[in-house]
Motif scaffolding. Structure first.
Motif, mmCIF file in Angstrom:
data_model
loop_
_atom_site.group_PDB
_atom_site.id
_atom_site.type_symbol
_atom_site.label_atom_id
_atom_site.label_comp_id
_atom_site.label_asym_id
_atom_site.label_seq_id
_atom_site.Cartn_x
_atom_site.Cartn_y
_atom_site.Cartn_z
ATOM 1 N N ALA A 1 4.990 -10.927 -3.143
ATOM 2 C CA ALA A 1 6.175 -10.780 -2.290
ATOM 3 C C ALA A 1 5.925 -9.748 -1.183
ATOM 4 C CB ALA A 1 7.377 -10.375 -3.129
ATOM 5 N N ARG A 2 6.598 -9.924 -0.061
ATOM 6 C CA ARG A 2 6.528 -8.949 1.033
ATOM 7 C C ARG A 2 7.465 -7.795 0.679
ATOM 8 N NH1 ARG A 2 8.671 -8.017 6.461
ATOM 9 N NH2 ARG A 2 10.393 -9.441 6.006
ATOM 10 N N CYS B 1 8.573 -3.426 0.743
ATOM 11 C CA CYS B 1 8.508 -2.133 1.409
ATOM 12 C C CYS B 1 7.368 -1.341 0.777
ATOM 13 C CB CYS B 1 9.825 -1.393 1.223
ATOM 14 S SG CYS B 1 9.776 0.353 1.750
ATOM 15 N N PRO B 2 6.462 -0.804 1.556
ATOM 16 C CA PRO B 2 5.333 -0.077 0.972
ATOM 17 C C PRO B 2 5.744 1.223 0.282
ATOM 18 C CG PRO B 2 5.347 0.141 3.361
ATOM 19 C CD PRO B 2 6.378 -0.888 3.027
ATOM 20 N N ARG B 3 6.940 1.725 0.596
ATOM 21 C CA ARG B 3 7.398 2.979 0.001
ATOM 22 C C ARG B 3 8.189 2.747 -1.288
ATOM 23 N NH1 ARG B 3 8.402 7.885 2.590
ATOM 24 N NH2 ARG B 3 8.366 6.810 4.597
ATOM 25 N N CYS B 4 9.227 1.885 -1.221
ATOM 26 C CA CYS B 4 10.132 1.740 -2.368
ATOM 27 C C CYS B 4 9.965 0.416 -3.106
ATOM 28 C CB CYS B 4 11.583 1.902 -1.919
ATOM 29 S SG CYS B 4 12.261 0.449 -1.075
ATOM 30 N N LEU B 5 9.068 -0.451 -2.638
ATOM 31 C CA LEU B 5 8.721 -1.713 -3.302
ATOM 32 C C LEU B 5 9.849 -2.753 -3.305
ATOM 33 C CD1 LEU B 5 6.694 -0.362 -6.364
ATOM 34 C CD2 LEU B 5 5.870 -1.002 -4.087
ATOM 35 N N LYS B 6 10.871 -2.536 -2.483
ATOM 36 C CA LYS B 6 11.919 -3.552 -2.354
ATOM 37 C C LYS B 6 11.327 -4.816 -1.744
ATOM 38 C CE LYS B 6 15.896 -4.682 0.520
ATOM 39 N NZ LYS B 6 16.709 -4.230 1.677
ATOM 40 N N ILE B 7 11.745 -5.986 -2.265
ATOM 41 C CA ILE B 7 11.347 -7.247 -1.658
ATOM 42 C C ILE B 7 12.159 -7.430 -0.377
ATOM 43 C CG2 ILE B 7 11.275 -9.749 -1.927
ATOM 44 C CD1 ILE B 7 10.859 -9.358 -4.888
ATOM 45 N N LEU B 8 11.474 -7.524 0.752
ATOM 46 C CA LEU B 8 12.145 -7.580 2.045
ATOM 47 C C LEU B 8 12.619 -8.995 2.365
ATOM 48 C CD1 LEU B 8 9.705 -5.331 4.103
ATOM 49 C CD2 LEU B 8 11.791 -4.638 2.910
ATOM 50 N N SER B 9 13.771 -9.086 2.977
ATOM 51 C CA SER B 9 14.264 -10.376 3.436
ATOM 52 C C SER B 9 13.507 -10.788 4.693
ATOM 53 C CB SER B 9 15.759 -10.298 3.740
ATOM 54 O OG SER B 9 15.989 -9.475 4.884
ATOM 55 N N ASP B 10 13.626 -12.040 5.075
ATOM 56 C CA ASP B 10 12.943 -12.537 6.276
ATOM 57 C C ASP B 10 13.416 -11.808 7.527
ATOM 58 O OD1 ASP B 10 11.583 -14.345 4.706
ATOM 59 O OD2 ASP B 10 12.964 -16.000 5.084
ATOM 60 N N GLU B 11 14.652 -11.293 7.495
ATOM 61 C CA GLU B 11 15.218 -10.641 8.672
ATOM 62 C C GLU B 11 14.808 -9.170 8.789
ATOM 63 O OE1 GLU B 11 17.133 -12.382 6.438
ATOM 64 O OE2 GLU B 11 17.054 -14.209 7.674
ATOM 65 N N GLU B 12 14.305 -8.604 7.712
ATOM 66 C CA GLU B 12 13.975 -7.179 7.713
ATOM 67 C C GLU B 12 12.581 -6.924 8.279
ATOM 68 O OE1 GLU B 12 15.780 -4.644 4.213
ATOM 69 O OE2 GLU B 12 15.166 -6.598 3.433
#
Length: 221
Positions: free
Chosen positions: A41-42, A44-55
């Motif tokens: 999954a794509r 956030c490199p800091r908090c590991l949240k899975i980013l939406s296509d819009e982010e």
């Protein structure tokens, strides 16, 4: 025959030269496949949240950064969904402490820090639950930690909206004197969801001129 601690099905393991001297796993292969962290999954490199296509950047970190200095890095074991979510709830709410075995913390990472500091539990909740769900995992793996926090009694955070959580004041405080200047700190909690708990803890440490502060959780919501 050994049975899986999760599904109770027999564990069938072929013995060869590679695993002959290794203990048999407590979890069967089918359950292992259900305990997942989506590396593809794509995030956030800091908090590991899975980013939406819009982010284009993590909106959670942007939101947190308006009030807090962000931690350097989050580490986690599982995504908080499916079997992992069910087991964490069973562990915390039902008190099935045997489940703590599935949260095998990365010792190679933890050894990089001067202090491992768990999120605190309020005495009333501890009395009701009978065990501290974070330190129980640390203790079961013989991981040295230092508890310097205490907390006010809080509403159940999963029952609150993101906005309602943000409007609460910081319920934590440091209850002992410890020299933290230029130290590397690893905070440990069960689940990272909005990031508020971790960053409210970190807020009390950053002013002490620490070198680096990271976090490790059993799962990422």
């Amino acid at each position: 025959m050994k049975r899986c601690m999760i599904c109770q099905n027999p564990i069938i393991e072929v013995v060869d030269l590679l695993n002959f001297f290794s203990p048999i796993s407590d979890v069967c292969k089918d359950c292992e496949l259900k305990l997942t962290f989506n590396h593809a999954a794509r995030r956030c490199p800091r908090c590991l949240k899975i980013l939406s296509d819009e982010e284009q950047e993590c909106l959670d970190c942007v939101w947190l950064s308006k009030n807090y200095t962000l931690i350097n890095q989050l580490y986690t074991i599982y995504d908080y969904q499916g079997l992992a979510k069910n087991l964490i709830q069973q562990y915390k709410l039902v008190g099935d402490v045997a489940i703590a075995q599935i949260f095998q913390l990365p010792i190679s990472i933890m050894k990089q820090y001067d202090y491992v500091i768990p999120a605190p539990i309020h005495p009333n909740k501890l009395a009701k639950r009978t065990f501290d769900h974070v330190t129980f995992v640390l203790d079961s793996q013989n991981i040295k930690y230092t508890q310097i926090f205490e907390t006010e009694e809080r509403l159940k955070q999963s029952d609150l909206s993101k906005r309602a959580r943000a409007l609460q004041h910081n319920p934590f405080k440091i209850n002992r004197d410890l020299e933290l200047e230029n130290k590397k700190i690893l905070l440990v909690d069960d689940i990272y969801t909005t990031g508020l708990t971790i960053h409210r803890l970190a807020e009390l440490l950053i002013v002490r001129k620490i070198r680096k502060i990271d976090a490790l959780t059993f799962a990422r919501g």
